[in-house]
Design an enzyme around this catalytic site. Sequence first.
Site, PDB file in Angstrom:
ATOM      1  N   ASP A  41      83.549  40.261  37.833  1.00  0.00           N
ATOM      2  CA  ASP A  41      83.457  40.191  39.290  1.00  0.00           C
ATOM      3  C   ASP A  41      83.268  38.735  39.732  1.00  0.00           C
ATOM      4  OD1 ASP A  41      82.654  40.565  42.042  1.00  0.00           O
ATOM      5  OD2 ASP A  41      82.166  42.643  41.525  1.00  0.00           O
ATOM      6  N   THR A  76      84.985  43.263  46.781  1.00  0.00           N
ATOM      7  CA  THR A  76      84.883  43.943  45.487  1.00  0.00           C
ATOM      8  C   THR A  76      85.544  45.324  45.428  1.00  0.00           C
ATOM      9  OG1 THR A  76      82.890  42.761  44.947  1.00  0.00           O
ATOM     10  CG2 THR A  76      83.210  44.843  43.804  1.00  0.00           C
ATOM     11  N   ASP A 208      79.604  36.947  39.740  1.00  0.00           N
ATOM     12  CA  ASP A 208      79.615  37.144  41.197  1.00  0.00           C
ATOM     13  C   ASP A 208      78.216  36.938  41.772  1.00  0.00           C
ATOM     14  OD1 ASP A 208      81.053  38.258  43.679  1.00  0.00           O
ATOM     15  OD2 ASP A 208      79.305  39.570  43.516  1.00  0.00           O
ATOM     16  N   HIS A 212      77.290  34.048  44.530  1.00  0.00           N
ATOM     17  CA  HIS A 212      76.720  34.293  45.867  1.00  0.00           C
ATOM     18  C   HIS A 212      75.436  33.489  46.051  1.00  0.00           C
ATOM     19  CE1 HIS A 212      79.284  37.376  47.509  1.00  0.00           C
ATOM     20  NE2 HIS A 212      79.219  38.058  46.381  1.00  0.00           N
ATOM     21  N   ASP A 253      88.173  40.377  40.583  1.00  0.00           N
ATOM     22  CA  ASP A 253      88.567  41.042  41.830  1.00  0.00           C
ATOM     23  C   ASP A 253      88.884  40.038  42.941  1.00  0.00           C
ATOM     24  OD1 ASP A 253      85.862  40.332  41.735  1.00  0.00           O
ATOM     25  OD2 ASP A 253      85.149  42.148  42.735  1.00  0.00           O
ATOM     26  N   HIS A 254      88.312  38.840  42.852  1.00  0.00           N
ATOM     27  CA  HIS A 254      88.467  37.815  43.899  1.00  0.00           C
ATOM     28  C   HIS A 254      87.790  36.558  43.396  1.00  0.00           C
ATOM     29  CE1 HIS A 254      84.272  38.625  44.486  1.00  0.00           C
ATOM     30  NE2 HIS A 254      84.558  39.905  44.660  1.00  0.00           N
ATOM     31  N   HIS A 355      83.003  35.686  49.689  1.00  0.00           N
ATOM     32  CA  HIS A 355      84.417  36.010  49.538  1.00  0.00           C
ATOM     33  C   HIS A 355      84.747  37.129  50.498  1.00  0.00           C
ATOM     34  CE1 HIS A 355      83.148  39.548  47.234  1.00  0.00           C
ATOM     35  NE2 HIS A 355      82.224  38.741  46.719  1.00  0.00           N
TER      36      HIS A 355
HETATM   37  P1  AMP Z   1      80.652  41.962  46.181  1.00  0.00           P
HETATM   38  O1  AMP Z   1      79.586  41.130  46.757  1.00  0.00           O
HETATM   39  O2  AMP Z   1      81.604  42.511  47.201  1.00  0.00           O
HETATM   40  O3  AMP Z   1      81.412  41.183  45.128  1.00  0.00           O
HETATM   41  O4  AMP Z   1      79.964  43.188  45.404  1.00  0.00           O
HETATM   42  C1  AMP Z   1      79.469  42.985  44.110  1.00  0.00           C
HETATM   43  C2  AMP Z   1      78.392  43.973  43.818  1.00  0.00           C
HETATM   44  O5  AMP Z   1      78.915  45.295  43.806  1.00  0.00           O
HETATM   45  C3  AMP Z   1      77.832  43.813  42.419  1.00  0.00           C
HETATM   46  O6  AMP Z   1      76.815  42.842  42.367  1.00  0.00           O
HETATM   47  C4  AMP Z   1      77.311  45.186  42.090  1.00  0.00           C
HETATM   48  O7  AMP Z   1      75.935  45.298  42.359  1.00  0.00           O
HETATM   49  C5  AMP Z   1      78.052  46.112  43.038  1.00  0.00           C
HETATM   50  N1  AMP Z   1      78.839  47.065  42.278  1.00  0.00           N
HETATM   51  C6  AMP Z   1      79.802  46.781  41.399  1.00  0.00           C
HETATM   52  N2  AMP Z   1      80.329  47.901  40.847  1.00  0.00           N
HETATM   53  C7  AMP Z   1      79.685  48.923  41.416  1.00  0.00           C
HETATM   54  C8  AMP Z   1      79.794  50.331  41.273  1.00  0.00           C
HETATM   55  N3  AMP Z   1      80.665  50.882  40.438  1.00  0.00           N
HETATM   56  N4  AMP Z   1      78.981  51.093  42.030  1.00  0.00           N
HETATM   57  C9  AMP Z   1      78.098  50.531  42.890  1.00  0.00           C
HETATM   58  N5  AMP Z   1      77.953  49.206  43.062  1.00  0.00           N
HETATM   59  C10 AMP Z   1      78.737  48.397  42.332  1.00  0.00           C
HETATM   60 ZN    ZN Z   2      83.458  41.260  43.671  1.00  0.00          ZN
HETATM   61 ZN    ZN Z   3      80.597  39.287  45.555  1.00  0.00          ZN
END
Ligand code: AMP
Ligand code: ZN
Ligand code: ZN
Length: 422
Positions: A41, A76, A208, A212, A253-254, A355
Amino acid sequence: MKTFAPLFGAIALLASPATAKSDSPPSPERREPVVILVSIDGFRADYLDRGITPNLSTLAASGISAAMRPSFPSKTFPNHWALVTGKVPDRNGIVANGFEDPAHPGEKFTMASDEPYWWDEAEPIWVTAEKAGIHTATMFWPGSNVAWGGTLVKQPWKTVSGGIRPRDWQQFNGAVSPMQRVDAVLDWLRRPASNRPKFVTLYFDQVDTAGHRHGPDDAQTNAAITDVDGDIGKLVAGLRELGQPANLIVVADHGMAAVSSDRVIALDTVADPSLYKLGEAGPFAALTPTEGDDEKLAVALVRPHEHMQCWRKQDIPARLHYGRNPRIAPFFCLAEPGWQIAATSPDKASNGGSHGYDNAAPEMAALFVANGPAFAPRGKLGSFDNVDVAPLLRDLLHLPPATDGDGSDAPFRGALRSPTKR
Ligand code: AMP
Ligand code: ZN
Ligand code: ZN
């Protein structure tokens, strides 16, 4: 060079399973290659050029790699779903990390939502594979805990009837360490052939999280990048020990852009907050007008702004492929990379990364590395869209091409060995 030696051995094994000589002890079982899709991630494409990832860099050098374009929005859940369904978020139904659906009033999609109806607009590769009798196993992946295609029965309490999940899967739990995740995958592959998965996913979140918290250029983010590279090294070493050939596809993912509380657009200074309800906010903002205030909100938003552009959803530029899905709010604002949209002005300073920006922004480009018996060592490929990964996975699993996907396997054709040689 010394530190690389074990990995080169592993690659040789990944690329060509050992053949036993006639006078050697009884040959071990000749294993068929497994396909392992790994997501790191938030691993920005250019992190690979920092000279701190010996394992990933070796896989890239003896396989293929690219700076991959994520789908819009570069978040994500929409992108993990695009990677495994081959459809952009507008068509795969996971349009953001959080959203609402007019067909399900009062309900909200969050990263914890597992009701099948949120996910059923596109079929993930593990469902296609399971339907074809291929054993799949997911060591985390957004949506992999969902009984896909099942029906939610609300009475007497919330249960799901029917649906398809990976044969082996785990409920997401961020406390499971990266090493435990690698070990879980190796344990699945240690099983007898009759009960061993042929398609596996593996997910890491530490890069990730650091991105952040500290921003993409911080030493602590580099430390997380090196850590995850070590985890990949342990996976490769474990496969070698098992004698398990694998086609490894490592993706992100990004990417990640540096943000600062000095670069915030306070929405309440742009439009009167009584005119709208704010959904997800940050690199982009989703707004629903208060009943009767649609025109007033359009006047405030749909005009030039510094560091931000806003549209009615139907007018979002075509190249973003976003705005047709009923789950997307009527108004949508997108910040310039590095800027953030917030409900009000922040009251304390903060720096870090984010992101969700334009998927063509270089900071949003995502890691792609593939290595294994199916791949010729072609090195760096030109950029492609992440919806092209699902067609590649279908090729590797000998599944027929999808008829309604948004991508194709064209970017990989020059690097794929013929099916008989894989
Ligand atoms: P983002 O900030 O959009 O990149 O989201 C990343 C966060 O999504 C990670 O730190 C995880 O805590 C959460 N995450 C990743 N996979 C899952 C999943 N399968 N179910 C729930 N939360 C998730
Ligand atoms: Zn992500
Ligand atoms: Zn993130």
